[in-house]
Design a protein around this motif. Structure first.
Motif, short mmCIF file in Angstrom:
data_model
loop_
_atom_site.label_atom_id
_atom_site.label_comp_id
_atom_site.label_asym_id
_atom_site.label_seq_id
_atom_site.Cartn_x
_atom_site.Cartn_y
_atom_site.Cartn_z
N LYS A 9 0.56 -1.27 0.12
CA LYS A 9 0.00 0.01 -0.20
C LYS A 9 0.72 1.33 0.05
O LYS A 9 0.45 2.09 -0.52
N ASP A 10 1.94 1.13 0.65
CA ASP A 10 2.88 2.34 0.67
C ASP A 10 3.33 2.75 -0.57
O ASP A 10 3.38 3.93 -0.95
N ILE A 11 3.83 1.64 -1.58
CA ILE A 11 4.51 2.09 -2.76
C ILE A 11 3.27 2.79 -3.51
O ILE A 11 3.39 3.53 -4.35
N ARG A 12 2.05 2.35 -3.51
CA ARG A 12 1.09 2.61 -4.52
C ARG A 12 0.54 4.32 -3.75
O ARG A 12 0.20 4.93 -4.72
N ALA A 13 0.33 4.42 -2.67
CA ALA A 13 0.07 5.60 -2.12
C ALA A 13 1.28 6.75 -2.34
O ALA A 13 1.08 7.85 -2.61
N PHE A 14 2.45 6.39 -2.37
CA PHE A 14 3.70 7.29 -2.81
C PHE A 14 3.59 7.75 -4.20
O PHE A 14 3.46 8.73 -4.40
N MET A 15 3.09 6.72 -5.07
CA MET A 15 3.09 6.96 -6.64
C MET A 15 1.58 7.84 -6.70
O MET A 15 1.81 8.88 -7.47
N ALA A 16 0.44 7.61 -5.89
CA ALA A 16 -0.61 8.75 -5.99
C ALA A 16 -0.24 9.95 -5.54
O ALA A 16 -0.44 11.05 -6.03
N GLN A 72 5.71 11.20 -13.01
CA GLN A 72 6.68 10.40 -13.73
C GLN A 72 7.87 10.11 -13.00
O GLN A 72 8.58 9.04 -13.08
N ALA A 73 8.42 10.73 -11.71
CA ALA A 73 9.22 10.15 -11.01
C ALA A 73 9.12 8.86 -10.36
O ALA A 73 10.05 8.07 -10.13
N LEU A 74 8.00 8.53 -10.29
CA LEU A 74 7.63 7.06 -9.77
C LEU A 74 6.98 6.18 -10.33
O LEU A 74 6.51 5.21 -9.78
N THR A 75 6.96 6.41 -11.73
CA THR A 75 6.31 5.47 -12.52
C THR A 75 7.16 4.03 -12.30
O THR A 75 6.38 3.06 -12.56
N PHE A 76 8.48 3.92 -12.14
CA PHE A 76 8.93 2.75 -11.96
C PHE A 76 8.38 1.77 -10.91
O PHE A 76 8.60 0.55 -10.75
N LEU A 77 7.83 2.57 -9.93
CA LEU A 77 7.22 1.83 -8.81
C LEU A 77 6.02 0.97 -9.17
O LEU A 77 5.46 -0.15 -8.61
N ARG A 78 5.29 1.42 -10.39
CA ARG A 78 4.14 0.59 -11.01
C ARG A 78 4.93 -0.86 -11.43
O ARG A 78 4.27 -1.76 -11.43
N GLU A 79 6.12 -0.90 -11.71
CA GLU A 79 6.85 -2.00 -12.35
C GLU A 79 7.24 -2.69 -11.16
O GLU A 79 7.14 -4.01 -11.26
N VAL A 80 7.60 -2.12 -10.23
CA VAL A 80 7.94 -3.04 -8.95
C VAL A 80 6.78 -3.77 -8.27
O VAL A 80 6.88 -4.97 -7.99
N ASP A 81 5.67 -3.03 -8.34
CA ASP A 81 4.37 -3.75 -8.04
C ASP A 81 3.95 -4.75 -8.99
O ASP A 81 3.68 -5.84 -8.60
N ALA A 82 4.13 -4.63 -10.17
CA ALA A 82 3.67 -5.58 -11.21
C ALA A 82 4.68 -6.80 -11.22
O ALA A 82 4.12 -7.99 -10.95
N ILE A 83 5.96 -6.48 -10.83
CA ILE A 83 6.90 -7.54 -10.77
C ILE A 83 6.56 -8.45 -9.56
O ILE A 83 6.32 -9.70 -9.68
N ASN A 84 6.09 -7.79 -8.66
CA ASN A 84 5.82 -8.28 -7.14
C ASN A 84 4.53 -9.25 -7.64
O ASN A 84 4.42 -10.49 -6.72
N MET A 85 3.60 -8.57 -7.96
CA MET A 85 2.20 -9.50 -8.22
C MET A 85 2.41 -10.69 -9.25
O MET A 85 1.67 -11.64 -9.01
#
Ligand code: UDX
Length: 455
Positions: free
Chosen positions: A284-291, A300-313
């Protein structure tokens, strides 16, 4: 000192008991009456090693009390910690700060003397300033409620130790360069036993601290916490991404992690490849950080966290796919033992647990999943009532075609594979956490498979 802690979950209850352990008089407050009733009897309503002992000790000594009454709290203390939850908002990625805000709106009008709010919950940057504005609006004439931010870095399973022996103490204040305010002084006074543990009088007088102390502005303090969690999540997803390449190339991610981890700049911790991260914080923290970055125009700065989330799932799906493959293309009619339900060992927390997630997916694919966890069975049953449950690891393995290790409890690592072989139907083990002694299982006749280990 007299202090109050709002929220009595993993964070709040641990903080309250730990402050009593430091010798303070502490009042814990929660809206959940059942929880408060148990805590008041000295019972911890969740599993956290070491917490029951200190909680009971200080309930008995009278230093630690619990209530649901805000007025009692307002009367009792002038230092108020916020340790309530900030869950993911329904329907989007942002954090829900309703409970944090409620503490200020309930407390501020009840105050009769100046006081300090110390935020410990993980919040979107800017929250502390907003709370200060609300506090200024809501306190009675002549009363000042100062908001400071003091992020908490505790890990479940080590919560007491992390609270009493933190790696660092971060304190965010409105103006870090100005003369120390009442709030800053009160908080440092409360942490004095931690900050100056083992120091000589001279060191203390020279302003040294035993634990590194960082005084900064409110926004930085808020961001320190989410950045730390985003970094940890990224590190785990990094090794899991490399794990996918290892699978494709026939390489071994565990050896690779050992090797790169020996570089001091990298370090081996949080390079444990496997089912990935879950729990009430990192996802939840990486999603809230992106939001929040999006709201600030820095998306744009945190779009890589989307990938971090996707790899994880993706890890969870890959594990299920590995199960399907090892069972010859279909799970229909098969029986699968899922050892582990908590999101990590030494916890009974099943929030966003990869283990339960894969158990659910296996059963959707027609397998009969039988789950065992040393501590998280009750929580699992509540969340997934339709899964099968056993009351021991061997019980779950009885008649199983496939055994999956989904949480690396010591008990599972120490399992005797010969005993498993005696009760299981099949001879396949999937090591979802790369934690088993592979040779032992192979010697006992098992086919050993894991993500990221092509060999
Ligand atoms: C985390 C942070 O570590 C803590 O500082 C913060 O205050 C709250 O969030 P926690 O959620 O208790 O703590 O668990 P942590 O030990 O960080 O593990 C998180 C998840 O990552 C678990 O699901 C764990 O299994 C997984 N993990 C961890 C890996 O998959 N590989 C690793 O190498 C390490």
């Amino acid at each position: 000192m007299r202090m109050a802690v709002f929220g009595t979950g993993y964070l709040g209850a641990t903080h309250a008991a730990s402050m009593a352990e430091l010798g303070h008089e502490v009042l814990g407050i929660d809206v959940d009456e059942a929880k408060i009733a148990r805590l008041a009897k000295g019972e911890v309503p969740f599993f956290e090693p070491g917490l029951p002992e200190i909680l009971r000790r200080h309930v008995d000594s009278g230093l630690l009390r619990f209530t649901t009454d805000y007025s009692e709290a307002a009367e009792f203390a002038d230092l108020f910690f916020i340790g309530v939850g900030t869950p993911q908002r329904k329907g989007d990625f942002a954090a829900d700060t309703t409970y944090v805000e409620a503490v200020v709106t309930e407390l501020a009008p009840r105050l009769t003397r100046s006081a300090v709010i110390v935020g410990k919950s993980t919040v979107p940057v800017g929250t502390a300033q907003r709370l200060q504005e609300a506090a200024d609006r809501l306190t009675p004439e002549g009363v000042r409620l100062e908001v400071v931010w003091n992020p908490e870095f505790l890990r479940e399973g080590y919560a007491v130790k992390d609270t009493l022996e933190p790696d660092r103490v971060v304190v965010g204040v409105a103006n870090p360069d100005a003369e120390p305010t009442f709030g800053r002084e009160r908080l440092l006074e409360a942490y004095e036993p931690i900050l100056s543990a083992g120091l000589t009088d001279e060191q203390r007088e020279a302003g040294e601290t035993a634990t590194p102390l960082i005084i900064t502005d409110l926004a930085t303090a808020e961001l320190v916490k989410v950045s730390a969690n985003a970094f940890l999540a990224t590190k785990i997803s990094f090794i899991n991404a490399v794990s996918e390449v290892c699978e494709a190339a026939g390489a071994d991610v565990t050896v690779l992690a050992d090797a790169i981890g020996m570089d001091k700049r990298i370090g081996r911790r949080f390079l444990g490849a496997g089912l990935g991260f879950g729990g009430g914080c990192l996802p939840k923290d990486i999603r809230a950080f992106m939001a929040r970055a999006g709201e600030l125009g820095a998306d744009q700065a945190l779009t890589f966290l989307r990938e971090v989330d996707a790899i994880n799932m993706r890890r969870r799906e890959k594990m299920v796919q590995l199960a399907v493959d090892t069972m010859g293309g279909s799970l229909i009619g098969s029986s699968v033992a899922v050892l582990g339900a908590a999101f990590k060992p030494d916890s009974d927390d099943v929030r966003d647990s990869p283990a339960l997630n894969i158990a659910g997916m296996l059963s959707l694919k027609g397998a009969q999943a039988v789950v065992f966890d040393p501590q998280a069975l009750e929580n699992s049953r509540r969340l997934y009532p339709t899964l099968g449950y056993a009351d021991s690891a061997l019980g779950a393995c009885e008649g199983a075609d496939l055994v999956i290790i989904a949480t690396e409890w010591k008990e599972f690592v120490a399992l005797d594979p010969r005993e498993v072989a005696a009760v299981a139907r099949g001879r396949i083990v999937l090591d979802g956490r790369n934690c088993l002694p592979r040779e032992r299982w192979e010697d006992a006749g098992f086919e050993y498979r894991a993500l990221g280990r092509g060999r």
